[in-house]
Scaffold this active site. Structure first.
Site, PDB file in Angstrom:
ATOM      1  N   GLY A 489       0.863  -1.017   0.058  1.00  0.00           N
ATOM      2  CA  GLY A 489      -0.036  -0.007  -0.010  1.00  0.00           C
ATOM      3  C   GLY A 489       0.725   1.256   0.020  1.00  0.00           C
ATOM      4  O   GLY A 489       2.090   1.254  -0.456  1.00  0.00           O
ATOM      5  N   GLY A 492       3.087   0.705   3.334  1.00  0.00           N
ATOM      6  CA  GLY A 492       3.847  -0.614   3.829  1.00  0.00           C
ATOM      7  C   GLY A 492       3.248  -1.707   3.040  1.00  0.00           C
ATOM      8  O   GLY A 492       2.939  -1.709   1.839  1.00  0.00           O
ATOM      9  N   ASP A 613      -5.276   9.131  -4.842  1.00  0.00           N
ATOM     10  CA  ASP A 613      -4.630   7.906  -5.450  1.00  0.00           C
ATOM     11  C   ASP A 613      -5.532   6.798  -5.943  1.00  0.00           C
ATOM     12  O   ASP A 613      -5.356   5.668  -5.796  1.00  0.00           O
ATOM     13  CB  ASP A 613      -3.658   7.135  -4.187  1.00  0.00           C
ATOM     14  CG  ASP A 613      -2.446   6.399  -5.053  1.00  0.00           C
ATOM     15  OD1 ASP A 613      -2.316   6.501  -6.154  1.00  0.00           O
ATOM     16  OD2 ASP A 613      -1.907   5.598  -4.306  1.00  0.00           O
TER      17      ASP A 613
END
Length: 786
Positions: A489, A492, A613
């Site tokens: 992601g 992480g 995003d």
């Protein structure tokens, strides 16, 4: 208990035989077609489909196509009409035939304006524009205008008239009987108006019932005794405000009767000599006739019906939200709780309060009471704010950062900007139009701002996420073993885990790095995602289960999305392709799901939330192939005003980023629209956002697909793995392609709103459903219901 014995049923059918009386209609979740005594209701979703039954028919209820979600229905003498959820279209059915199979849908309207408050009369069909800019008619046969400008509410239709209430609480009527009805209420200030066959009744601002034919309640007509009315051929029924029971009176004899004793009802409707109501106890439907001595009460074999119309603008619920309405509406929509006093439940047009002749002392007492109430509310709000600040500042001991601004360094040639110049056939500064005139106006430009304001409201809140220990999450993932890794992601790595109670979850673990700027970015992303997902809840957003903060460990726990990311199905690494996503209908449905999730962020959160995003790898699919938007690590609170922007360094993923954002550092909600437009082109073409062309040169899917779409050659860029679309699918795919082209316009102001995009994708999906047998193409008429 209320039961319908066989003699009573026979009596009811005799009373309800077709007569010259015409049924009337207003928007509700129950409707009656009087000529055939057909009663229909909007059921729980998804979808909120329409089922019908007839009094005296002991057979089960029967559904009527199409199998899509409806918000409300309205009945006429021989027809029923249903308004599709969102108000983008409505269908009508001819109920004069006694056969259930005769209910063929005819689509009378399909955009470009959103509609609400559908009202069917003897022949005319009326509706108020979403945003309340005017009233429209269909099948008016020159007896009604095609459009009446103005802001109206409480729309209702009789045999040859349609009435509504305007902003000054005056009644305005149209049609052959319109002037007569309007003249009767000329000196009244009205909250609501209800139509019968040839008469109308109102509840005025004093809370009293007034009827044009003298059919006022025989008993003392006290202020606010009734909260709603239902008018038939020559009778009137009303729901008492205090306990929800029903009283009816006959317009011929003036006699009053209580047909269903002490049963409480949420709502009632009438048509011809039939009245039906939705019970408060179990949302079942009871119907009765007009015989005072034997009203012949019958319970219809219908499933549970929605107790009210589901709306998207929760802020318009003046008296709160109906209990469990989020689940009843199967989404982010809610049902408004009915007000105990109609002075509070007046129309959204904010009419003046009821006029009573108070004494000076009573005015003073009311003033002190109002002061005390306002003071109490203010004090309570202040205490809540103090408690919250103490909890955040002391218990949490840290500030939640919503702003994270990692720097994206563009390539020398502009990165994904390559290919957008007019020389390559990409988007220009002017809005794109389709090559055919039928698609030249595929967006409701004029009403988009009004619609956004109408549908905006506070975000839906949920309980605070669970706090897990690091040890618990390590055990759930076999100490974060490589075998449990399923992706990454914004801050992480993501692992599949199984909690001690058996729940399957996805666990995102922040990369452990020293306390540097990079660490601060990871920390900000963690706090941002935790803050947003802890307060937002929508069926098309990935739900947050919990989190973990221990020393330098930062972990987020989500519900597990069994079918992974959309990206992996479009671009599989191992060559195995998803058979489920290899249909145009399914691909369009996934796009619609994602668009609804983003629309929730833009239109329901105040101020709006910008995801920043949007990409195919952040659109996940659950076990039922429902798409959900994920990864809020870069999300920000957007500007309150639609025309404003945030000025900050670009962040996101190359290929999906808004050119205005990475070029001018102007971030708006339209930046998310651009990202979704790229995803739409990705879904249509099967190409990555950035891919290598036949010559091995990197290019964007925008530069590749847009010139073909603009030239009217959509078929040349479609994903060959899905195959060429069928006839109705071709129109749907074309609509999606043109929508995508508008989304990737260079100028944000020329891009559509998410509300517009959702409406277009809903229309596209409906076209696909037609080709899969849900609606026969031969049964749909855009011109007339006759």
């Amino acid at each position: 208990m209320l039961t319908a014995a066989i003699p009573a049923v026979v009596t009811l059918l005799a009373v309800l035989s077709p007569s010259p009386a015409c049924a009337t209609g207003s928007a509700s979740t129950i409707a009656i077609a009087a000529d055939s005594s057909t009663v229909c209701g909007v059921t729980y979703g998804p979808p909120s489909s329409v089922l019908c039954a007839r009094p005296g028919d002991r057979a089960s209820s029967f559904p009527i196509p199409p199998n899509i979600s409806f918000s409300s229905i309205s009945g006429g003498s021989a027809s029923l009409c249903g308004l599709r959820s969102g108000g983008t279209a409505f269908f009508c059915w001819n109920a004069s035939d006694s056969s259930a199979t005769a209910f063929r849908p005819k689509r009378l309207y399909n955009g470009p304006y959103g509609l609400e408050e559908l009202a069917v009369g003897a022949g005319q069909i009326a509706s108020i524009d979403l945003g309340r800019t005017g009233v429209r008619w269909w099948r008016e046969n020159r007896r009604f205008p095609s459009f009446a400008n103005g802001s109206y509410s409480s729309l209702t239709s009789g045999q040859s008239f349609t009435c509504a209430v305007n902003t000054s609480n005056s009644v305005r009527c149209w049609g052959p009987l319109g002037d007569e009805i309007q003249e009767f209420f000329a000196n009244s200030t009205v909250l609501r108006i209800y139509a019968g066959d040839n008469h109308a009744c109102s509840i005025d601002t004093g809370g009293r019932v007034v009827c044009s034919n003298g059919q006022t309640p025989p008993s003392p007509n006290s202020a606010f005794e009734f909260r709603s009315l239902a008018l038939g051929f020559n009778h009137t029924c009303a729901v008492r405000r205090t306990n929800g029971t029903v009283v009816c009176w006959d317009g011929v004899t003036g006699g009053e009767y209580a047909p269903v004793n002490m049963t409480a009802f949420e709502l009632i409707v009438a048509g011809g000599n039939l009245t039906c109501g939705l019970t408060t106890a179990n949302f079942s439907v009871l119907c009765w006739g007009v015989d005072r001595n034997n009203p012949a009460v019958a319970r219809l074999p219908l499933p549970e019906i929605l107790p009210g119309i589901c709306i998207s603008n929760q802020s318009s619920c003046r008296c709160g939200v109906f209990p469990n309405s989020e689940n009843l509406c199967s989404g982010s929509e809610v049902i408004c709780q009915r007000c105990d006093d109609l002075t509070q439940q007046s129309s959204p047009l904010s009419p003046p309060p009821p006029q009573f002749p108070p004494s000076s002392s009573s005015r003073t007492n009311r003033g002190w009471r109002a002061f005390a109430i306002i003071g109490s509310v203010g004090t309570f709000a202040g205490l809540c704010s103090i408690v919250y600040c103490i909890w955040v500042g002391i218990c949490r001991r840290k500030k939640v950062h919503n702003s994270v601004q990692p720097t994206i360094t563009a390539s020398a040639n502009g990165g994904p900007h390559t290919g957008h110049s007019s020389g390559t056939g990409g988007p220009s500064s002017s809005p794109f139009v389709s090559p055919s005139a039928s698609r030249s106006r595929i967006f409701r430009r004029q009403g988009s701002r009004v619609m956004n304001r109408q549908r905006s409201g506070p975000s839906s809140f949920k309980d605070r996420a669970e706090e897990f220990s690091f040890e618990e999450l390590a055990a759930a993932t076999n100490n974060f073993s490589f075998e449990t890794k399923i992706g990454g992601g914004s801050f992480g790595t993501v692992y599949k885990g199984k909690l001690a109670d058996g729940r399957e979850v996805a666990i995102k673990r922040s990369d452990t790095v020293p306390r540097t700027n990079k660490f601060q970015e990871k920390e900000s992303a963690f706090q941002s995602e935790l803050a947003f997902l802890s307060r937002l809840h929508h069926k098309h957003l990935v739900a947050l289960v919990g989190y973990c903060e221990e020393k330098e460990e930062r972990l987020l726990v989500y519900e597990y999305m069994k079918n992974g990311a959309l990206y992996d199905h479009l671009h599989p690494k191992n060559g195995e392709e998803s058979s489920v996503l290899n249909s145009w209908k399914m691909r369009i449905k996934v796009l619609l799901d994602a668009a609804r999730g983003i629309e929730y962020l833009h239109s329901y959160a105040v101020p709006p939330i910008i995801h920043r995003d949007i990409k195919s790898s952040n659109i996940l699919l659950d076990a039922n192939w429902v798409a959900r938007v994920s990864d809020f690590g870069l999300s920000l609170m957007g500007p309150e005003s639609e025309g404003d922007h945030l000025s900050l360094r670009a962040a996101g993923t190359v290929g999906y980023m808004d050119p205005e954002y990475y070029g001018l550092q102007h971030l708006t909600v339209k930046s998310d629209v651009y990202g979704l437009g790229v995803v739409m082109l990705e879904v249509l073409t099967g190409r990555r956002a950035i891919f290598k062309d036949d010559d091995g040169n990197p290019t964007s899917v925008v530069a590749y697909a847009v010139p073909f779409v603009v030239a009217g050659e959509v078929g040349k860029v479609l994903d060959v793995r899905v195959g060429q679309p069928l006839q109705h699918e071709a129109e749907a795919v074309e609509l999606v392609a043109y929508t995508a082209v508008h989304c990737v316009n260079l100028e944000g102001k020329e891009r559509p709103s998410m509300t517009d995009i959702v409406a277009n994708l809903e229309s596209a999906l409906a076209l696909c459903e037609e080709s899969h047998g849900t609606i026969s193409s031969a049964s749909i008429s855009l011109a007339s219901v006759d």
